[in-house]
Design a protein around this motif. Sequence first.
Motif, mmCIF file in Angstrom:
data_model
loop_
_atom_site.group_PDB
_atom_site.id
_atom_site.type_symbol
_atom_site.label_atom_id
_atom_site.label_comp_id
_atom_site.label_asym_id
_atom_site.label_seq_id
_atom_site.Cartn_x
_atom_site.Cartn_y
_atom_site.Cartn_z
ATOM 1 N N VAL A 1 0.812 -1.193 -0.292
ATOM 2 C CA VAL A 1 -0.055 -0.072 0.066
ATOM 3 C C VAL A 1 0.876 1.306 0.083
ATOM 4 O O VAL A 1 1.688 1.470 1.255
ATOM 5 N N VAL A 2 0.937 1.715 -0.606
ATOM 6 C CA VAL A 2 1.921 3.146 -0.991
ATOM 7 C C VAL A 2 0.490 3.789 -0.834
ATOM 8 O O VAL A 2 -0.476 4.135 -1.349
ATOM 9 N N GLY A 3 1.648 5.415 -0.947
ATOM 10 C CA GLY A 3 1.037 6.498 -0.599
ATOM 11 C C GLY A 3 0.443 7.773 -1.584
ATOM 12 O O GLY A 3 -0.469 8.497 -1.097
ATOM 13 N N VAL B 1 -11.189 -14.364 -2.014
ATOM 14 C CA VAL B 1 -9.976 -13.500 -2.064
ATOM 15 C C VAL B 1 -9.317 -12.428 -1.601
ATOM 16 O O VAL B 1 -10.715 -12.116 -0.424
ATOM 17 N N THR B 2 -9.099 -12.989 -0.679
ATOM 18 C CA THR B 2 -8.817 -12.041 1.069
ATOM 19 C C THR B 2 -7.505 -10.856 0.330
ATOM 20 O O THR B 2 -6.336 -11.511 0.074
ATOM 21 N N SER B 3 -7.176 -10.023 0.402
ATOM 22 C CA SER B 3 -5.678 -9.265 0.609
ATOM 23 C C SER B 3 -5.188 -8.561 1.698
ATOM 24 O O SER B 3 -6.275 -8.300 2.641
ATOM 25 N N VAL B 4 -4.782 -9.335 1.988
ATOM 26 C CA VAL B 4 -3.422 -8.633 3.432
ATOM 27 C C VAL B 4 -2.624 -7.651 3.385
ATOM 28 O O VAL B 4 -1.568 -7.730 2.082
ATOM 29 N N PRO B 5 -2.904 -6.325 3.177
ATOM 30 C CA PRO B 5 -1.659 -5.255 2.830
ATOM 31 C C PRO B 5 -0.593 -4.888 3.931
ATOM 32 O O PRO B 5 -0.556 -5.391 4.512
ATOM 33 N N SER C 1 2.632 5.301 3.125
ATOM 34 C CA SER C 1 1.203 5.305 2.787
ATOM 35 C C SER C 1 0.667 6.283 4.057
ATOM 36 O O SER C 1 -0.222 6.659 4.753
ATOM 37 N N GLU C 2 1.674 6.192 5.731
ATOM 38 C CA GLU C 2 1.367 6.966 6.614
ATOM 39 C C GLU C 2 1.558 8.498 6.695
ATOM 40 O O GLU C 2 2.635 9.152 7.090
ATOM 41 N N ARG C 3 0.419 9.103 6.674
ATOM 42 C CA ARG C 3 -0.070 10.583 5.986
ATOM 43 C C ARG C 3 -0.175 11.795 6.950
ATOM 44 O O ARG C 3 0.203 12.327 7.198
ATOM 45 N N ARG C 4 -0.403 10.577 8.043
ATOM 46 C CA ARG C 4 -0.690 11.747 9.456
ATOM 47 C C ARG C 4 0.705 11.432 10.607
ATOM 48 O O ARG C 4 1.498 10.140 10.618
ATOM 49 N N ALA D 1 -11.262 -3.999 -2.885
ATOM 50 C CA ALA D 1 -9.908 -2.760 -2.030
ATOM 51 C C ALA D 1 -9.381 -2.439 -1.840
ATOM 52 O O ALA D 1 -8.134 -2.772 -3.509
ATOM 53 N N PRO D 2 -9.368 -1.153 -2.139
ATOM 54 C CA PRO D 2 -8.135 -0.070 -2.209
ATOM 55 C C PRO D 2 -6.774 -0.206 -1.804
ATOM 56 O O PRO D 2 -6.530 -1.011 -0.824
ATOM 57 N N SER D 3 -6.104 -0.665 -2.429
ATOM 58 C CA SER D 3 -4.815 -0.676 -2.010
ATOM 59 C C SER D 3 -3.560 -0.165 -3.169
ATOM 60 O O SER D 3 -3.792 0.644 -4.608
ATOM 61 N N GLY D 4 -2.586 -0.323 -2.762
ATOM 62 C CA GLY D 4 -1.315 -0.004 -3.933
ATOM 63 C C GLY D 4 -1.126 -0.417 -4.749
ATOM 64 O O GLY D 4 -0.646 0.116 -5.885
ATOM 65 N N GLY D 5 -2.512 -1.691 -5.325
ATOM 66 C CA GLY D 5 -2.188 -2.988 -5.856
ATOM 67 C C GLY D 5 -1.065 -3.591 -6.807
ATOM 68 O O GLY D 5 -1.039 -4.525 -7.484
#
Length: 697
Positions: free
Chosen positions: A604-606, A633-637, A643-646, A679-683
């Motif tokens: 997962v990228v930011g 199908v299960t995504s394990v991000p 991706s840590e925006r805060r 699910a949204p992810s970095g792809g």
Amino acid sequence: MPMPTDLPKRILIGRALRSDKLGETLLPKRIALPVFASDALSSVAYAPEEILLTLSLAGASAIHFSWQIGVVVAIVMLAVVASYRQNVHAYPSGGGDYEVATVNHGPNSGLVVASALMVDYILTVAVSTTSGVANVVSAVPSLRGHELTLSVVVVILLMGMNLRGVRESGSAFAVPTYAFMVGVIGMVVYGVVRHFGFGQEMPAESAGFHLEATAGNESLAGFAMVFLLLKAFSSGCAALTGVEAISNGVPAFRKPKSKNAATTLLMMASIAVVMFMGIIWLARLTGVQMAEEPAEQLIGAGSDYHQKTALAQISEAVFSNFTPGFYFVAAVTGLILVLAANTAFNGFPVLGSILAQDRYLPRQLHTRGDRLAFSNGIILLALAAILFIIAFDADPTRLIQLYIVGVFVSFNMSQSGMIRHWTRLLRSETDPAKRRHMQRSRAINTFGLVMTMAVLIVVLATKISHAWIAIAAMVVLFVMMKAIRRHYDRVSHELVAAEEPDDVVLPTRVHAIVLVSKLHKPALRALAYARLARAHTLEAVTVNVDPADTAALRQEWDERGIEVPLKVLDSPFREITGPVLDYVKNLRRSSPRDVVSVYIPEYVVGHWYEHLLHNQSALRLKGRLLFKPGVMVTSVPWQLESSERRKPQKAWSAPGAVRRGEPRAPKAVKSNVSASPDAPSGGEAAGSADSSKDSSQ
């Protein structure tokens, strides 16, 4: 805390509103009038002109029929408004003509009305904006040649205003609408005073020209003249467009909704008739000459003559000794014609929401946006109107020819439905007072049906060469909505809980697969999570793209003593997705009652540009596996640092406060799993075999 990407959205449409604030967006009559009646009121700016243009085909001898045609149009308008006052009391839910036709004639009739109304709303936006721009260009000739660009920009601005919410857009549009009423009625009063009080002449700039008939129409008589008068009448009936908008917008009124809507209808009709007849009278008084082909028909005009709109010529003549009055009328006319599209922006989304609820349109049109407006419907309407404007080169005269068919189809279906409604109620009603009220209402609707049916027949007979485009659009919408309903019905039938054994028996076993390419943190997390699920069998799978990398992976796997068996899939052509799909299909083929659960580690990228640096293998795998029955199908991000925006906040020293500034838990123990296949992810599949090509990251 809002994301930085939300800032432009908040600037454009404002902060999001809670659902319980919906009541605060309801409209009082003084705001509802400009919101829902601006279309009907603004049509008096171009409906008289359409009458004059049609009559000009027969030359100056036919122009004197304009006031008789105007009277008939006014009678039809009053009849339609009286009929719709019955509608808003009987069907106040906002479905309007669609609901009346569906309840009393059946779903197919309702869809015919819905198709007609949707085409009418789209053309309302197109005609109103292009007509408004044409009036502005008449007053400011330097803008000539930019009509298309200006029209598209105006539609986009209207879309933005309506995305902010009904109440805000109504408040913004109230002043121009009332200013237009003041300007036109003031012009009529000023003309009456100058003519009857001071006996002054007020010739229009085209009054000195001689209007000749077009080729082939020099001596119209008999049936040909009757046909021309009927065509002029059908053109003048453009003044009736927008009347139905109030019946579709009853839910937006404050309580008592039906009473306020009926009162607004009466106010709208009274004002519109006064302005419409006043403009026609002034056109005859000032001698305005309008021609379909000015260069050929207006003798004495000159080759460089540019024909202004009828209203612009009238106001210029009436205010010849008071120039600010002319510019005021020109300005408010341009504004009201542009803002008249707001009627459609309030009616179309509500109708779209009702149709979506009935599963005739995509469900996305049923939900409200951040500002409690039907945002998706507003955007869809704007895009459709822009397509029509571009297709017809922002020419209001060509667009108006398509305009009247849809609205009069809905008028007829609605009035016939109301007659059936009152007839059905009369069969069971015994109270004499209520029966008299119902009989009076049925008589009003019957008179309205006779008038609107006559207009529809005239429109179809005189404008079929242009109207076929609108009819074709209605047919396309009808077929499309039927297809959408069939799809939703089929899906509902497939998903309904049945009592058949295949639907209730649990799968025999669950076979879990974890896709890996190398032993890094994302792969280890996916293995740990898969083990936690306690499937009947669990194995790791990798694809042999590079023999050296595969050998290194097997060696490290053995050295770490991982208990999960590792299976290597051959891929002679270095493809990743195909071998995985074949393996899953073989598992399903050998044990059809088993469920295969595939775990895909992914990064997962930011930042958007980081997506370009990864190979999107997770999206490809999930997209293909999604269509395989019996496969979960299960995504394990795995969240990368970007991706840590805060940033961590400073520690608080208050007694008992949570110390948020303390170091966070290591990523390896963080559990953030998305079980959705999209699910949204970095792809990138961090643990799939094709991620080995960029494992150095």
